[in-house]
Design a protein around this motif. Structure first.
Motif, PDB file in Angstrom:
ATOM      1  N   ALA A  44       0.850  -1.006   0.016  1.00 43.00           N
ATOM      2  CA  ALA A  44      -0.059   0.035   0.042  1.00 43.00           C
ATOM      3  C   ALA A  44       0.993   1.327   0.033  1.00 43.00           C
ATOM      4  CB  ALA A  44      -0.782   0.038   1.188  1.00 43.00           C
ATOM      5  N   LEU A  45       1.840   1.354   0.880  1.00 48.66           N
ATOM      6  CA  LEU A  45       3.008   2.428   0.868  1.00 48.66           C
ATOM      7  C   LEU A  45       3.471   2.629  -0.758  1.00 48.66           C
ATOM      8  CD1 LEU A  45       4.269   4.691   2.358  1.00 48.66           C
ATOM      9  CD2 LEU A  45       5.912   2.956   3.459  1.00 48.66           C
ATOM     10  N   HIS A  46       3.988   1.533  -1.355  1.00 46.82           N
ATOM     11  CA  HIS A  46       4.599   1.680  -2.562  1.00 46.82           C
ATOM     12  C   HIS A  46       3.455   2.110  -3.520  1.00 46.82           C
ATOM     13  CE1 HIS A  46       7.392   0.533  -5.743  1.00 46.82           C
ATOM     14  NE2 HIS A  46       6.469  -0.073  -6.073  1.00 46.82           N
ATOM     15  N   ALA A  47       2.269   1.525  -3.362  1.00 50.20           N
ATOM     16  CA  ALA A  47       0.967   2.159  -4.411  1.00 50.20           C
ATOM     17  C   ALA A  47       1.012   3.608  -4.118  1.00 50.20           C
ATOM     18  CB  ALA A  47      -0.025   1.331  -4.281  1.00 50.20           C
ATOM     19  N   ALA A  48       0.980   4.170  -2.903  1.00 51.05           N
ATOM     20  CA  ALA A  48       0.714   5.406  -2.540  1.00 51.05           C
ATOM     21  C   ALA A  48       1.973   6.354  -3.158  1.00 51.05           C
ATOM     22  CB  ALA A  48       0.594   5.832  -1.023  1.00 51.05           C
ATOM     23  N   LEU A  49       3.243   5.961  -3.206  1.00 51.04           N
ATOM     24  CA  LEU A  49       4.301   6.549  -3.590  1.00 51.04           C
ATOM     25  C   LEU A  49       4.190   6.652  -5.200  1.00 51.04           C
ATOM     26  CD1 LEU A  49       7.243   5.085  -1.421  1.00 51.04           C
ATOM     27  CD2 LEU A  49       6.295   7.631  -1.276  1.00 51.04           C
ATOM     28  N   GLU A  50       3.652   5.543  -5.765  1.00 48.82           N
ATOM     29  CA  GLU A  50       3.478   5.500  -7.325  1.00 48.82           C
ATOM     30  C   GLU A  50       2.463   6.267  -7.750  1.00 48.82           C
ATOM     31  OE1 GLU A  50       5.765   3.942  -9.602  1.00 48.82           O
ATOM     32  OE2 GLU A  50       7.014   3.638  -7.761  1.00 48.82           O
ATOM     33  N   ALA A  51       1.477   6.472  -6.840  1.00 52.82           N
ATOM     34  CA  ALA A  51       0.345   7.427  -7.381  1.00 52.82           C
ATOM     35  C   ALA A  51       0.729   8.955  -7.378  1.00 52.82           C
ATOM     36  CB  ALA A  51      -0.869   6.997  -6.586  1.00 52.82           C
ATOM     37  N   ARG A  52       1.874   9.369  -6.821  1.00 55.04           N
ATOM     38  CA  ARG A  52       2.184  10.596  -6.823  1.00 55.04           C
ATOM     39  C   ARG A  52       2.629  11.091  -8.269  1.00 55.04           C
ATOM     40  NH1 ARG A  52       6.640  12.485  -2.876  1.00 55.04           N
ATOM     41  NH2 ARG A  52       5.481  14.422  -3.220  1.00 55.04           N
ATOM     42  N   PRO A  53       2.451  12.384  -8.602  1.00 58.15           N
ATOM     43  CA  PRO A  53       2.939  12.545 -10.084  1.00 58.15           C
ATOM     44  C   PRO A  53       4.216  12.335 -10.584  1.00 58.15           C
ATOM     45  CG  PRO A  53       2.043  14.448  -8.793  1.00 58.15           C
ATOM     46  CD  PRO A  53       2.144  13.487  -7.951  1.00 58.15           C
ATOM     47  N   ALA A  54       4.218  11.883 -11.688  1.00 57.69           N
ATOM     48  CA  ALA A  54       5.731  11.512 -12.103  1.00 57.69           C
ATOM     49  C   ALA A  54       6.519  12.825 -12.281  1.00 57.69           C
ATOM     50  CB  ALA A  54       5.526  10.685 -13.510  1.00 57.69           C
ATOM     51  N   GLU A  55       7.864  12.597 -12.178  1.00 61.14           N
ATOM     52  CA  GLU A  55       8.754  13.674 -12.142  1.00 61.14           C
ATOM     53  C   GLU A  55       8.965  14.024 -13.598  1.00 61.14           C
ATOM     54  OE1 GLU A  55      13.311  14.905 -10.341  1.00 61.14           O
ATOM     55  OE2 GLU A  55      12.486  12.939 -10.123  1.00 61.14           O
ATOM     56  N   THR A  56       8.987  15.178 -13.878  1.00 64.69           N
ATOM     57  CA  THR A  56       8.996  15.533 -15.394  1.00 64.69           C
ATOM     58  C   THR A  56      10.461  16.098 -15.518  1.00 64.69           C
ATOM     59  OG1 THR A  56       8.138  17.401 -15.032  1.00 64.69           O
ATOM     60  CG2 THR A  56       6.766  15.786 -15.732  1.00 64.69           C
ATOM     61  N   ALA A  57      10.821  16.631 -16.844  1.00 63.93           N
ATOM     62  CA  ALA A  57      12.191  17.374 -16.951  1.00 63.93           C
ATOM     63  C   ALA A  57      12.144  18.656 -16.353  1.00 63.93           C
ATOM     64  CB  ALA A  57      12.151  17.582 -18.442  1.00 63.93           C
ATOM     65  N   SER A  58      10.981  19.290 -15.897  1.00 67.31           N
ATOM     66  CA  SER A  58      10.851  20.769 -15.155  1.00 67.31           C
ATOM     67  C   SER A  58       9.855  20.264 -14.318  1.00 67.31           C
ATOM     68  CB  SER A  58      10.862  21.599 -15.991  1.00 67.31           C
ATOM     69  OG  SER A  58       9.678  21.538 -16.787  1.00 67.31           O
ATOM     70  N   PRO A  59       9.888  19.531 -13.349  1.00 66.43           N
ATOM     71  CA  PRO A  59       8.845  19.507 -12.085  1.00 66.43           C
ATOM     72  C   PRO A  59       8.199  20.738 -11.691  1.00 66.43           C
ATOM     73  CG  PRO A  59      10.986  18.539 -11.073  1.00 66.43           C
ATOM     74  CD  PRO A  59      11.193  19.292 -12.588  1.00 66.43           C
ATOM     75  N   ALA A  60       6.942  20.656 -11.162  1.00 67.76           N
ATOM     76  CA  ALA A  60       6.465  21.708 -10.520  1.00 67.76           C
ATOM     77  C   ALA A  60       7.216  22.371  -9.172  1.00 67.76           C
ATOM     78  CB  ALA A  60       5.098  21.482  -9.806  1.00 67.76           C
ATOM     79  N   PRO A  61       7.578  23.826  -8.956  1.00 60.85           N
ATOM     80  CA  PRO A  61       8.080  23.958  -7.814  1.00 60.85           C
ATOM     81  C   PRO A  61       7.570  23.413  -6.679  1.00 60.85           C
ATOM     82  CG  PRO A  61       7.425  25.684  -9.070  1.00 60.85           C
ATOM     83  CD  PRO A  61       6.724  24.705  -9.628  1.00 60.85           C
ATOM     84  N   GLY A  62       8.306  22.853  -5.783  1.00 64.98           N
ATOM     85  CA  GLY A  62       8.240  22.298  -4.507  1.00 64.98           C
ATOM     86  C   GLY A  62       8.068  20.679  -4.390  1.00 64.98           C
ATOM     87  N   PHE A  63       7.943  20.181  -5.869  1.00 66.38           N
ATOM     88  CA  PHE A  63       7.898  18.816  -6.040  1.00 66.38           C
ATOM     89  C   PHE A  63       8.993  18.074  -5.302  1.00 66.38           C
ATOM     90  CE2 PHE A  63       8.424  14.980  -8.598  1.00 66.38           C
ATOM     91  CZ  PHE A  63       7.006  14.142  -8.141  1.00 66.38           C
ATOM     92  N   VAL A  64       8.745  17.158  -4.726  1.00 69.74           N
ATOM     93  CA  VAL A  64       9.885  16.327  -4.321  1.00 69.74           C
ATOM     94  C   VAL A  64       9.672  14.920  -4.367  1.00 69.74           C
ATOM     95  CG1 VAL A  64      11.230  15.547  -2.129  1.00 69.74           C
ATOM     96  CG2 VAL A  64      10.366  18.060  -2.320  1.00 69.74           C
ATOM     97  N   ARG A  65      10.467  14.116  -5.063  1.00 65.96           N
ATOM     98  CA  ARG A  65      10.327  12.694  -5.288  1.00 65.96           C
ATOM     99  C   ARG A  65      10.610  11.961  -4.180  1.00 65.96           C
ATOM    100  NH1 ARG A  65       7.111   9.609  -8.536  1.00 65.96           N
ATOM    101  NH2 ARG A  65       7.923   8.428 -10.053  1.00 65.96           N
ATOM    102  N   VAL A  66       9.868  11.079  -3.604  1.00 64.61           N
ATOM    103  CA  VAL A  66      10.231  10.189  -2.578  1.00 64.61           C
ATOM    104  C   VAL A  66      10.089   8.735  -2.886  1.00 64.61           C
ATOM    105  CG1 VAL A  66       9.287   9.318  -0.259  1.00 64.61           C
ATOM    106  CG2 VAL A  66       9.119  11.821  -0.987  1.00 64.61           C
ATOM    107  N   GLY A  67      11.156   7.847  -2.677  1.00 72.69           N
ATOM    108  CA  GLY A  67      11.241   6.666  -2.999  1.00 72.69           C
ATOM    109  C   GLY A  67      11.313   5.688  -1.871  1.00 72.69           C
ATOM    110  N   LEU A  68      11.174   4.376  -2.082  1.00 76.85           N
ATOM    111  CA  LEU A  68      11.091   3.414  -1.155  1.00 76.85           C
ATOM    112  C   LEU A  68      12.239   2.574  -1.021  1.00 76.85           C
ATOM    113  CD1 LEU A  68       9.220   2.201   1.406  1.00 76.85           C
ATOM    114  CD2 LEU A  68       8.279   0.594  -0.352  1.00 76.85           C
ATOM    115  N   PHE A  69      13.073   2.525   0.079  1.00 78.41           N
ATOM    116  CA  PHE A  69      14.313   1.814   0.002  1.00 78.41           C
ATOM    117  C   PHE A  69      14.186   0.819   1.072  1.00 78.41           C
ATOM    118  CE2 PHE A  69      15.397   5.717  -1.264  1.00 78.41           C
ATOM    119  CZ  PHE A  69      16.364   5.514  -2.509  1.00 78.41           C
ATOM    120  N   ARG A  70      14.212  -0.678   0.694  1.00 74.40           N
ATOM    121  CA  ARG A  70      14.355  -1.798   1.573  1.00 74.40           C
ATOM    122  C   ARG A  70      15.841  -2.265   1.808  1.00 74.40           C
ATOM    123  NH1 ARG A  70       9.179  -5.367  -0.774  1.00 74.40           N
ATOM    124  NH2 ARG A  70       7.856  -3.640  -1.479  1.00 74.40           N
ATOM    125  N   VAL A  71      16.042  -2.433   3.015  1.00 70.14           N
ATOM    126  CA  VAL A  71      17.404  -2.718   3.512  1.00 70.14           C
ATOM    127  C   VAL A  71      17.186  -4.074   3.988  1.00 70.14           C
ATOM    128  CG1 VAL A  71      19.568  -2.160   4.590  1.00 70.14           C
ATOM    129  CG2 VAL A  71      17.759  -0.154   4.052  1.00 70.14           C
TER     130      VAL A  71
END
Length: 110
Positions: free
Chosen positions: A23-50
């Motif tokens: 569910a967390l992974h799906a929520a992160l994927e549902a965020r807008p895709a990063e483009t060449a010039s993302p909207a101001p304030g857009f921050v891409r967050v990824g999920l890292f499993r260790v």
């Protein structure tokens, strides 16, 4: 089988392992895709499993460190928007924060 060792610096938040990582992974994927010039304030967050998901990190930046490399953590950039994005995500999903936001060192054996 050969084991490769890598070290990463990830700017993020360590959260308690969850049984609902899908569910967390799906929520992160549902965020807008990063483009060449993302909207101001857009921050891409990824999920890292260790390891076998015993440590879970939500991260905004990742730097691979080469073997025998010395690098002061103060040399790694921090965008002020990263903290807001990470903390709002954990609050929105009710995720317990174990540490961060900060640069976290991750040693990966694969």
């Amino acid at each position: 089988m050969s084991v490769k060792s890598s070290v990463y610096a990830i700017y993020g938040i360590a959260i308690a392992p969850s049984h609902d990582l899908g569910a967390l992974h799906a929520a992160l994927e549902a965020r807008p895709a990063e483009t060449a010039s993302p909207a101001p304030g857009f921050v891409r967050v990824g999920l890292f499993r260790v390891g076998d998901s015993e440590h879970i990190i939500l991260g905004t930046a990742c730097e691979e460190l080469e073997p025998n490399e010395y690098r002061p953590m103060s040399d790694l950039d921090v965008d002020p928007l990263w903290n807001d994005a990470l903390l709002s995500l954990t609050e929105r999903h009710g995720l317990p924060v174990l540490s961060g936001p900060s640069w976290l060192l991750v040693h990966d054996l694969s």
